[in-house]
Design an enzyme around this catalytic site. Structure first.
Site, PDB file in Angstrom:
ATOM      1  N   ARG A  61       1.043  -1.381   0.022  1.00 29.94           N
ATOM      2  CA  ARG A  61      -0.190  -0.037   0.229  1.00 29.94           C
ATOM      3  C   ARG A  61       0.790   1.228  -0.128  1.00 29.94           C
ATOM      4  O   ARG A  61       0.574   2.264  -0.733  1.00 29.94           O
ATOM      5  CB  ARG A  61      -0.877  -0.158   1.298  1.00 29.94           C
ATOM      6  N   HIS A  65       0.728   4.289  -2.709  1.00 34.75           N
ATOM      7  CA  HIS A  65       0.633   5.595  -2.103  1.00 34.75           C
ATOM      8  C   HIS A  65       1.628   6.560  -2.522  1.00 34.75           C
ATOM      9  O   HIS A  65       1.358   7.909  -2.744  1.00 34.75           O
ATOM     10  CB  HIS A  65       0.308   5.788  -0.815  1.00 34.75           C
ATOM     11  N   SER A  75       8.648  10.050  -1.842  1.00 39.39           N
ATOM     12  CA  SER A  75       8.282  11.263  -1.432  1.00 39.39           C
ATOM     13  C   SER A  75       7.272  10.960  -0.235  1.00 39.39           C
ATOM     14  O   SER A  75       7.191  11.676   1.036  1.00 39.39           O
ATOM     15  CB  SER A  75       7.349  12.212  -2.393  1.00 39.39           C
ATOM     16  N   ASN A  90      -2.907   9.017   4.490  1.00 37.14           N
ATOM     17  CA  ASN A  90      -1.565   8.257   4.797  1.00 37.14           C
ATOM     18  C   ASN A  90      -1.347   8.031   6.611  1.00 37.14           C
ATOM     19  O   ASN A  90      -0.197   7.403   6.664  1.00 37.14           O
ATOM     20  CB  ASN A  90      -0.406   9.022   4.387  1.00 37.14           C
ATOM     21  N   PRO A 157      -7.621   7.104  -4.934  1.00 39.53           N
ATOM     22  CA  PRO A 157      -9.239   6.527  -4.768  1.00 39.53           C
ATOM     23  C   PRO A 157      -9.505   6.565  -3.302  1.00 39.53           C
ATOM     24  O   PRO A 157      -8.761   6.127  -2.534  1.00 39.53           O
ATOM     25  CB  PRO A 157      -9.156   5.406  -5.611  1.00 39.53           C
ATOM     26  N   HIS A 187      -5.705  -6.187  -2.616  1.00 41.53           N
ATOM     27  CA  HIS A 187      -6.565  -6.200  -1.317  1.00 41.53           C
ATOM     28  C   HIS A 187      -6.834  -7.768  -0.791  1.00 41.53           C
ATOM     29  O   HIS A 187      -7.420  -7.811   0.048  1.00 41.53           O
ATOM     30  CB  HIS A 187      -7.884  -5.778  -1.654  1.00 41.53           C
ATOM     31  N   ASP A 238     -10.126  -9.630   2.612  1.00 43.85           N
ATOM     32  CA  ASP A 238     -10.424 -11.029   1.876  1.00 43.85           C
ATOM     33  C   ASP A 238     -10.608 -11.871   2.874  1.00 43.85           C
ATOM     34  O   ASP A 238      -9.867 -12.404   3.467  1.00 43.85           O
ATOM     35  CB  ASP A 238      -9.218 -11.246   0.881  1.00 43.85           C
ATOM     36  N   ASP A 246      -3.805 -14.389  -2.977  1.00 44.07           N
ATOM     37  CA  ASP A 246      -4.502 -15.204  -3.963  1.00 44.07           C
ATOM     38  C   ASP A 246      -5.741 -14.563  -4.656  1.00 44.07           C
ATOM     39  O   ASP A 246      -6.110 -13.612  -4.397  1.00 44.07           O
ATOM     40  CB  ASP A 246      -5.106 -16.727  -3.130  1.00 44.07           C
TER      41      ASP A 246
HETATM   42  C1  LIG Z   1     -17.308 -14.809   4.087  1.00 49.72           C
HETATM   43  C2  LIG Z   1     -16.558 -15.882   3.138  1.00 49.72           C
HETATM   44  O1  LIG Z   1     -17.480 -16.766   2.967  1.00 49.72           O
HETATM   45  N1  LIG Z   1     -15.449 -15.780   2.970  1.00 49.72           N
HETATM   46  C3  LIG Z   1     -14.820 -16.685   2.103  1.00 49.72           C
HETATM   47  C4  LIG Z   1     -13.903 -15.768   1.208  1.00 49.72           C
HETATM   48  O2  LIG Z   1     -13.017 -16.510   0.216  1.00 49.72           O
HETATM   49  C5  LIG Z   1     -12.374 -17.654   1.043  1.00 49.72           C
HETATM   50  C6  LIG Z   1     -11.689 -18.338   0.126  1.00 49.72           C
HETATM   51  O3  LIG Z   1     -12.348 -18.838  -1.072  1.00 49.72           O
HETATM   52  C7  LIG Z   1     -13.093 -18.307   1.904  1.00 49.72           C
HETATM   53  O4  LIG Z   1     -12.484 -19.231   2.570  1.00 49.72           O
HETATM   54  C8  LIG Z   1     -13.983 -17.569   2.923  1.00 49.72           C
HETATM   55  O5  LIG Z   1     -15.079 -18.062   3.605  1.00 49.72           O
END
Ligand SMILES: CC(=O)N[C@H]1CO[C@H](CO)[C@@H](O)[C@@H]1O
Ligand SMILES: *[C@@H]1O[C@H](CO)[C@@H](O)[C@H](O)[C@H]1NC(C)=O
Ligand SMILES: *[C@@H]1O[C@H](CO)[C@@H](O)[C@H](O)[C@H]1NC(C)=O
Length: 318
Positions: A61, A65, A75, A90, A157, A187, A238, A246
């Site tokens: 990140r 930035h 910078s 930041n 953004p 992300h 994620d 991944d």
């Molecule tokens: C909330 C949810 O279901 N998140 C999923 C996001 O993706 C990962 C990998 O496929 C899952 O393990 C999570 O359960």
């Protein structure tokens, strides 16, 4: 004579193409002046990552930035009143100590040679590799800028930005829609503070969430981000795979489990949905595009040759 003329116009054309494409950076820039640079940066990032894996998304990140404000010239690393570091976007950047640590070692190994901007670009790549993403070759040769102003931090953004606005901000740096989706795919590692998305899980009259979200996911978020809290708790972008680089981030987007509005709209907007679909079904396509887009991004506005300087310490100009 004709040959000389066409040769010299060929050379002019060639240097023009280099300026447009790589703007003078190249893989192996330090191969004779500081051959240990990549080893030193990698081992430094690795040891900090061992203590705190969140350093990986932090460095990725921070590089983003840096590049979007004044170009990739380090910078963002400069400290002081009204510097970029003091701008709202930041305030929770992390990983400055990793760059400082690598710089200290590099100043011993090859004093005055390696720029802070290059250290950050290499550290961002190493962060992806450490979280099990695919590595790539980073062109180097950036020099450090001498200007860092909080008032310049307005190209980034925001977490609630529409696809059209994100496209416009990326296009200003010649990054297209594929670059946009791939780079936002970063992300797949990292977190967001509740304050950046609490408007999606609570409305003014209570617990009603954005209808495009998976409604079974909402109570989890509400629990992690209490409405009466200060918004500083952090949630993986994620879900369930926040420390691994991944494609599950795209998978989660497609199921209404995007956390930020700016991520969620990549799925709900026709211009970007097919790219999300492609990346979620092909890890190879995502990895290849991510590496390409990173090389493009890390060439934004670079200072090379006689521009800029090689800082002695990364937090201050010489
Ligand atoms: C909330 C949810 O279901 N998140 C999923 C996001 O993706 C990962 C990998 O496929 C899952 O393990 C999570 O359960
Ligand atoms: C907030 O939630 C309530 C209850 O479901 C709903 O009636 C109302 O329209 C929502 N308001 C907004 C601004 O979304
Ligand atoms: C996401 O996934 C984990 C399981 O790894 C779960 O415990 C967590 O509460 C989930 N929800 C959110 C909003 O992070």
């Amino acid at each position: 004579m004709g040959l000389v003329r066409s040769l010299s116009s060929f050379i002019v054309l060639l240097s023009f193409l280099i300026a447009v494409n790589g703007q003078g950076t190249r893989v192996g820039f330090y191969s004779t002046t500081c051959p240990s640079v990549e080893t030193i940066v990698r081992s430094t990032v690795t040891s900090h990552f061992g203590l705190d894996p969140k350093i990986a998304p932090g460095l990725l990140r921070m590089h983003f930035h840096d590049c979007f404000v004044q170009g990739c010239d380090g910078s963002v690393l400069l400290s002081g009143p009204n510097s970029e570091r003091t701008a709202g976007a930041n305030l929770n950047l992390r990983g400055f100590e990793v760059i400082d640590d690598a710089k200290k070692q590099l100043e011993v190994a090859c004093p005055g040679v390696v720029s802070c901007a290059d250290i950050l670009a290499l550290a961002a790549r190493d962060s992806v590799a450490l979280t099990k993403g695919q590595s790539w070759q980073v062109p180097t040769g950036r020099r450090d800028g001498r200007v860092s102003l909080a008032t310049n931090v307005n190209n980034l953004p925001s977490p609630s930005e529409s696809v059209a606005n994100q496209q416009r901000k990326f296009a200003a740096f010649r990054l297209n829609t594929r670059d946009l989706v791939a780079l936002v795919g970063g992300h797949t590692i990292g977190t967001a503070a509740c304050g950046f998305f609490s408007n999606r899980i609570f409305n003014s009259t209570g617990n009603t969430a954005d209808p495009t979200m998976d409604q079974t996911f909402v109570p989890q978020l509400q629990q992690l981000c209490p409405q009466n809290g200060d918004g500083s708790n952090r949630v993986d972008l994620d879900n369930g795979s926040g420390n691994t680089f991944d494609t599950s981030f795209f998978n989660n987007l497609s199921r209404g489990r995007g956390i930020l509005q700016s991520d969620n709209v990549l799925w709900t907007t026709p211009a970007t949905r097919p790219i999300v679909q492609e990346f979620m079904t092909s890890r190879v396509n995502f990895n290849v595009q991510f590496a390409r887009s990173m090389v493009k991004m890390s060439n934004i506005g670079v200072k090379t040759g006689v521009n800029g300087e090689i800082r002695r310490i990364c937090s201050a100009v010489n």
